[in-house]
Design a protein around this motif. Structure first.
Motif, mmCIF file in Angstrom:
data_model
loop_
_atom_site.group_PDB
_atom_site.id
_atom_site.type_symbol
_atom_site.label_atom_id
_atom_site.label_comp_id
_atom_site.label_asym_id
_atom_site.label_seq_id
_atom_site.Cartn_x
_atom_site.Cartn_y
_atom_site.Cartn_z
ATOM 1 N N GLY A 1 24.743 -54.041 -10.254
ATOM 2 C CA GLY A 1 24.261 -54.888 -11.332
ATOM 3 C C GLY A 1 25.454 -55.395 -12.102
ATOM 4 O O GLY A 1 26.597 -55.051 -11.803
ATOM 5 N N TYR A 2 25.192 -56.203 -13.099
ATOM 6 C CA TYR A 2 26.275 -56.791 -13.882
ATOM 7 C C TYR A 2 25.898 -56.750 -15.352
ATOM 8 O O TYR A 2 24.797 -57.159 -15.731
ATOM 9 N N THR A 3 26.808 -56.232 -16.167
ATOM 10 C CA THR A 3 26.602 -56.214 -17.602
ATOM 11 C C THR A 3 27.462 -57.294 -18.228
ATOM 12 O O THR A 3 28.683 -57.214 -18.178
ATOM 13 N N ALA B 1 29.465 -59.568 -20.988
ATOM 14 C CA ALA B 1 30.322 -59.143 -22.088
ATOM 15 C C ALA B 1 29.670 -59.352 -23.450
ATOM 16 O O ALA B 1 30.210 -58.934 -24.455
ATOM 17 N N ALA B 2 28.507 -59.966 -23.496
ATOM 18 C CA ALA B 2 27.829 -60.205 -24.773
ATOM 19 C C ALA B 2 27.587 -58.879 -25.489
ATOM 20 O O ALA B 2 27.059 -57.943 -24.911
ATOM 21 N N ARG B 3 27.960 -58.821 -26.746
ATOM 22 C CA ARG B 3 27.900 -57.575 -27.502
ATOM 23 C C ARG B 3 26.494 -56.986 -27.615
ATOM 24 O O ARG B 3 26.290 -55.799 -27.512
ATOM 25 N N HIS B 4 25.503 -57.823 -27.861
ATOM 26 C CA HIS B 4 24.147 -57.323 -28.080
ATOM 27 C C HIS B 4 23.181 -57.707 -26.964
ATOM 28 O O HIS B 4 21.975 -57.586 -27.131
ATOM 29 N N GLY B 5 23.702 -58.172 -25.834
ATOM 30 C CA GLY B 5 22.846 -58.680 -24.771
ATOM 31 C C GLY B 5 21.798 -57.699 -24.282
ATOM 32 O O GLY B 5 20.602 -57.987 -24.312
ATOM 33 N N LEU B 6 22.220 -56.541 -23.834
ATOM 34 C CA LEU B 6 21.279 -55.565 -23.298
ATOM 35 C C LEU B 6 20.392 -55.011 -24.410
ATOM 36 O O LEU B 6 19.186 -54.828 -24.224
ATOM 37 N N THR B 7 20.965 -54.781 -25.579
ATOM 38 C CA THR B 7 20.181 -54.289 -26.717
ATOM 39 C C THR B 7 19.069 -55.273 -27.051
ATOM 40 O O THR B 7 17.915 -54.884 -27.246
ATOM 41 N N ALA B 8 19.413 -56.553 -27.119
ATOM 42 C CA ALA B 8 18.411 -57.577 -27.438
ATOM 43 C C ALA B 8 17.313 -57.614 -26.384
ATOM 44 O O ALA B 8 16.127 -57.730 -26.714
ATOM 45 N N GLU B 9 17.692 -57.499 -25.117
ATOM 46 C CA GLU B 9 16.698 -57.502 -24.031
ATOM 47 C C GLU B 9 15.749 -56.315 -24.165
ATOM 48 O O GLU B 9 14.537 -56.447 -23.994
#
Length: 198
Positions: free
Chosen positions: A163-165, A167-175
Motif C-alpha cells: 500500500g502507499y501512505t 505524505a499528507a499530514r492528516h490524510g489517513l486520519t481524515a479518511e
C-alpha cells in the motif's frame, strides 16, 4: 506460571530505559512515541534512530533493525541468556525511590485506549484506504523502479501486499474520521496523535 502482563505493569519500557539512563527529550508530551539513541550495546548510534512505542512497551531501531520488548532489551543490555535472568535483572535494578517512571500527560487531551476489536476494524479500514487504485499505482511504480515485482508477489499471496501512505499530514486520519472513527478512538489506538492544534 509467569504473569507477563503483571511483569510489564511492574516494569514499563519507560522504567527500563530510565534505569539505563535513556530518557525522552525534555519536550516529550508524556504519552506519545519518542526517539532515542539505540540502547542495543552492539549498535553505536550517534544520532537517535530508535523509536520507542510507549503503549505497546516495544521499540524499533531503524539503524540496526532491532525490534524488542522489555525482556529482550534487558537480555541484550545485560548480556543475559534466559528470560528468568532478564526478570531477575529488572527486579534487582528497580530504584527504591521511584515507584514508576510512567507517562504523565502534559496536555488536557484525555488519555484513553481503544478496544482491540475496534483497533482491528480501524486497521482493516486503513488498509482499504492505503490500497485504493491510486495509492496502489504509486506504490507499485516505486517498488518496480527498485526492481521489486509486486504483481508477482500479489499473485503469489493472492491479494494486495503493498500500500502507499501519502505524505499528507492528516490524510489517513481524515479518511478514518469520515468512516466514523472518533478522534479519541484514533488517538487511543495509536493511529493518530493529539496535538495542541488538533
Amino acid at each position: 506460571m509467569v504473569d507477563l502482563d503483571e511483569i510489564k505493569r511492574q516494569h514499563s519500557i519507560l522504567d527500563i530505559l530510565h534505569r539505563l539512563e535513556l530518557t525522552p527529550h525534555e519536550r516529550w508530551n508524556g504519552r506519545s512515541d519518542f526517539t532515542i539513541n539505540c540502547p542495543i550495546p552492539a549498535h553505536v548510534d550517534r544520532t537517535p534512530s530508535c523509536r520507542v512505542h510507549v503503549d505497546t512497551g516495544r521499540f524499533h531501531c531503524f539503524g540496526c533493525g532491532a525490534h524488542e520488548d522489555i525482556f529482550d532489551l534487558a537480555q541484550q543490555v545485560a548480556g543475559l541468556r534466559t528470560f528468568a535472568e532478564a526478570i531477575q535483572w529488572m527486579n534487582e535494578r528497580r530504584p527504591e525511590h521511584i515507584a514508576s517512571v510512567r507517562a504523565t500527560p502534559t496536555s488536557d487531551y484525555p488519555v484513553t485506549s481503544t478496544s482491540r476489536a475496534r483497533v482491528l476494524e480501524m486497521k482493516a479500514r486503513a488498509w482499504e484506504v492505503l490500497v485504493t487504485p491510486a495509492h496502489l499505482a504509486v506504490a507499485r511504480q516505486y517498488l518496480m523502479s527498485r526492481g521489486i515485482d509486486v504483481v508477482s508477489l500479489d499473485d503469489l499471496q493472492e491479494g494486495r501486499q503493498v500500500g502507499y501512505t501519502p505524505a499528507a499530514r492528516h490524510g489517513l486520519t481524515a479518511e478514518l474520521q469520515a468512516d466514523g472513527c472518533s478522534e479519541t478512538e484514533l488517538v487511543g489506538s495509536g493511529w493518530s496523535v493529539a496535538t495542541r492544534s488538533g
